[in-house]
Write an enzyme that holds these catalytic residues in place. Structure first.
Site, PDB file in Angstrom:
ATOM      1  N   ARG A 197       0.855  -1.200   0.000  1.00 16.25           N
ATOM      2  CA  ARG A 197       0.000   0.000   0.000  1.00 16.25           C
ATOM      3  C   ARG A 197       0.883   1.240   0.000  1.00 16.25           C
ATOM      4  O   ARG A 197       0.558   2.257  -0.606  1.00 16.25           O
ATOM      5  CB  ARG A 197      -0.956   0.014   1.208  1.00 16.25           C
ATOM      6  CG  ARG A 197      -1.802   1.275   1.223  1.00 16.25           C
ATOM      7  CD  ARG A 197      -2.976   1.323   2.193  1.00 16.25           C
ATOM      8  NE  ARG A 197      -3.015   0.308   3.195  1.00 16.25           N
ATOM      9  CZ  ARG A 197      -2.324   0.333   4.350  1.00 16.25           C
ATOM     10  NH1 ARG A 197      -1.550   1.364   4.642  1.00 16.25           N
ATOM     11  NH2 ARG A 197      -2.417  -0.657   5.200  1.00 16.25           N
ATOM     12  N   TYR A 252     -17.205  17.327 -14.503  1.00 13.93           N
ATOM     13  CA  TYR A 252     -17.514  15.902 -14.655  1.00 13.93           C
ATOM     14  C   TYR A 252     -18.544  15.473 -13.603  1.00 13.93           C
ATOM     15  O   TYR A 252     -18.404  15.818 -12.417  1.00 13.93           O
ATOM     16  CB  TYR A 252     -16.205  15.119 -14.496  1.00 13.93           C
ATOM     17  CG  TYR A 252     -16.364  13.623 -14.542  1.00 13.93           C
ATOM     18  CD1 TYR A 252     -16.568  12.973 -15.754  1.00 13.93           C
ATOM     19  CD2 TYR A 252     -16.313  12.853 -13.385  1.00 13.93           C
ATOM     20  CE1 TYR A 252     -16.724  11.597 -15.803  1.00 13.93           C
ATOM     21  CE2 TYR A 252     -16.455  11.478 -13.429  1.00 13.93           C
ATOM     22  CZ  TYR A 252     -16.664  10.860 -14.636  1.00 13.93           C
ATOM     23  OH  TYR A 252     -16.815   9.504 -14.677  1.00 13.93           O
ATOM     24  N   ASP A 260      -8.395  19.837 -13.650  1.00 12.24           N
ATOM     25  CA  ASP A 260      -8.647  18.521 -14.234  1.00 12.24           C
ATOM     26  C   ASP A 260      -8.181  18.599 -15.694  1.00 12.24           C
ATOM     27  O   ASP A 260      -8.815  19.237 -16.538  1.00 12.24           O
ATOM     28  CB  ASP A 260     -10.148  18.196 -14.132  1.00 12.24           C
ATOM     29  CG  ASP A 260     -10.483  16.815 -14.697  1.00 12.24           C
ATOM     30  OD1 ASP A 260      -9.741  16.321 -15.566  1.00 12.24           O
ATOM     31  OD2 ASP A 260     -11.509  16.252 -14.279  1.00 12.24           O
ATOM     32  N   LYS A 313      -8.452   7.574 -19.163  1.00 13.97           N
ATOM     33  CA  LYS A 313      -8.786   8.149 -20.466  1.00 13.97           C
ATOM     34  C   LYS A 313      -7.543   8.201 -21.364  1.00 13.97           C
ATOM     35  O   LYS A 313      -6.982   7.169 -21.657  1.00 13.97           O
ATOM     36  CB  LYS A 313      -9.438   9.515 -20.257  1.00 13.97           C
ATOM     37  CG  LYS A 313     -10.510   9.532 -19.141  1.00 13.97           C
ATOM     38  CD  LYS A 313     -11.734   8.696 -19.448  1.00 13.97           C
ATOM     39  CE  LYS A 313     -12.662   8.471 -18.267  1.00 13.97           C
ATOM     40  NZ  LYS A 313     -13.079   9.660 -17.533  1.00 13.97           N
TER      41      LYS A 313
HETATM   42  C1  LIG Z   1     -13.543  10.014 -16.214  1.00 20.01           C
HETATM   43  C2  LIG Z   1     -13.292  11.359 -15.675  1.00 20.01           C
HETATM   44  C3  LIG Z   1     -13.099  11.568 -14.302  1.00 20.01           C
HETATM   45  C4  LIG Z   1     -13.211  10.461 -13.266  1.00 20.01           C
HETATM   46  O1  LIG Z   1     -12.213   9.526 -13.423  1.00 20.01           O
HETATM   47  P1  LIG Z   1     -12.396   7.939 -13.136  1.00 20.01           P
HETATM   48  O2  LIG Z   1     -11.110   7.374 -13.591  1.00 20.01           O
HETATM   49  O3  LIG Z   1     -13.580   7.486 -13.935  1.00 20.01           O
HETATM   50  O4  LIG Z   1     -12.633   7.797 -11.679  1.00 20.01           O
HETATM   51  C5  LIG Z   1     -12.822  12.860 -13.882  1.00 20.01           C
HETATM   52  N1  LIG Z   1     -12.751  13.893 -14.758  1.00 20.01           N
HETATM   53  C6  LIG Z   1     -12.934  13.720 -16.080  1.00 20.01           C
HETATM   54  C7  LIG Z   1     -12.832  14.884 -16.990  1.00 20.01           C
HETATM   55  C8  LIG Z   1     -13.216  12.454 -16.589  1.00 20.01           C
HETATM   56  O5  LIG Z   1     -13.419  12.305 -17.897  1.00 20.01           O
END
Ligand SMILES: *Cc1c(COP(=O)(O)O)cnc(C)c1O
Length: 388
Positions: free
Chosen positions: A53, A105, A177, A202
């Site tokens: 961890r 998001y 983000d 992503k």
């Molecule tokens: C998918 C996404 C998230 C969340 O991420 P996860 O990996 O699904 O927990 C946050 N911000 C954006 C812009 C996203 O596309």
């Protein structure tokens, strides 16, 4: 560590940044250290690894690579994007206030509104395209601004440097983000942000085969706090997922170039198409923040939203159901092209009035443009639109 020339380009950093041949065998690719614990040679004597961890070499290799890509001093990786955001919120205390973009998001909104509010954090959701709206929401308790740029699915931008200019003098941290742009196109820390956030799920991974998150920071104190919280609350990724993400980042440069090129072409097709209404893509010269997009990022990315036909749910449904090569699915950023109907999928929890007020028609569709041959993508888009 491979000594990289300080002027090395991002294509080189993506492959070599933070990477070393495995110290035990010389393996060029960091192995998947699939272990939960590490042997001690003697009482109190270990090789710097005790329990997984806290430390894992595959995870550390990914974190160094992501930090190198963002030009950050420190990188932390998590079991999902939301696990990263959740850990970030743990740096705050009850009574602290956060200003967040209203078009953020959906999962981020849900985490803030349904979980952290209950634990005493306060949130104000504002139109983050306007720095004035962000600054107007500041209170003496504001500790953080959380923005996503561009947003999903309306592709609105926030001027990162301008937000930093109003937040920093008040000691307010700015978190961006950066999932849609990736460090290949946009580097928030270089614009003054305190942390860059990613859903690694992503574009960074890019192959739609794992879920992960990351935070990249320069400040030693913030890094130490995040490390402590990650170990204390356990939001760690598994080594297999780190390996997959690390395999993904190696091709980030070539993938992003192609996502961007394909999306520019499809956005141009949509902008001229008689059966497409409004098109949301920062690369179009009529995007209201096109100049900011050019100034703040070096590309426009692979995400496009558009309104088919008259914008009705029926028009959206007809086009959505007709796609053959674009896969009907949530998520984004993989090599394969996807189409999403946000109103019934990613944004189903947003009330209809709020969607319409934001300019988000019932039939709006979002494309995650992949890296296939663009002629095939264009044919598919045109045949799907032909149905309306
Ligand atoms: C998918 C996404 C998230 C969340 O991420 P996860 O990996 O699904 O927990 C946050 N911000 C954006 C812009 C996203 O596309």
């Amino acid at each position: 560590m491979t000594q990289l020339d300080p002027k090395a380009g991002l294509g080189t950093i993506a492959i070599h940044g933070g990477q070393v041949p495995d110290p035990t065998t010389g393996a060029v690719m960091t192995p998947i250290y699939q272990t939960s614990t590490y042997a001690q040679e003697a009482l109190g004597k270990n090789k710097g690894y005790e329990y997984a961890r806290t430390h894992n070499a595959t995870r550390a290799a990914l974190e160094r690579n992501l930090a190198a890509l963002e030009g950050a001093k420190h990188g932390l990786s998590y079991s999902s994007g939301l696990a990263a955001t959740n850990t970030l919120m743990q740096t705050l205390s009850a009574g602290d206030h956060v200003v967040c973009g209203q078009n953020t998001y959906g999962g981020t909104y849900r985490l803030f509104d349904k979980v952290w509010r209950r634990h005493g954090l306060e949130f104000t959701f504002v139109d983050a395209a306007s720095v004035e709206s962000i600054a107007a929401a500041f209170t003496p308790a504001t500790r953080m601004v959380f923005v996503e740029t561009p947003t999903n699915p309306l592709m609105q931008l926030t001027d990162i440097a301008a937000v930093v200019a109003v937040a920093r003098p008040r000691g307010i941290k700015v978190v961006v983000d950066n999932t849609f742009m990736t460090p290949y196109f946009q580097r928030p820390l270089a614009l003054g942000a305190d942390a860059s956030f990613h859903s690694v799920t992503k574009y960074l991974n890019g192959h739609s085969d794992m879920v992960g998150g990351a935070l990249l920071v320069n400040d030693d104190g913030l890094h130490e706090q995040l490390r402590f919280l990650q170990n204390a609350s356990g939001a760690v990724p598994g080594p297999m997922d780190c390996f997959l993400a690390l395999r993904g980042t190696k091709t980030l440069a070539v993938r992003m170039e192609r996502h961007d090129r394909n999306a520019r072409e499809l956005a141009a097709v949509l902008a001229k198409h008689p059966k497409a209404g409004k098109v949301f893509y920062p690369g179009l010269s009529d995007h209201p923040q096109h100049e900011l997009a050019k100034r703040q990022a070096s590309g426009f990315g692979g995400m496009i939203s558009f309104v088919p036909g008259d914008g009705s749910l029926e028009a959206g449904r007809i086009v959505f159901d007709r796609f053959r090569l674009f896969t009907r699915a949530e998520s984004l950023g993989g090599v394969e092209s996807l189409v999403c109907h946000p109103a019934s999928m990613t944004h189903a929890s947003v009330p209809r009035e709020r969607r319409l007020a934001m300019g988000f028609a019932d039939g709006l569709l979002r494309l995650s443009v992949g890296i296939e041959d663009v002629a095939d993508l264009r044919d598919d888009l045109e045949q799907a639109l032909g149905a309306v």
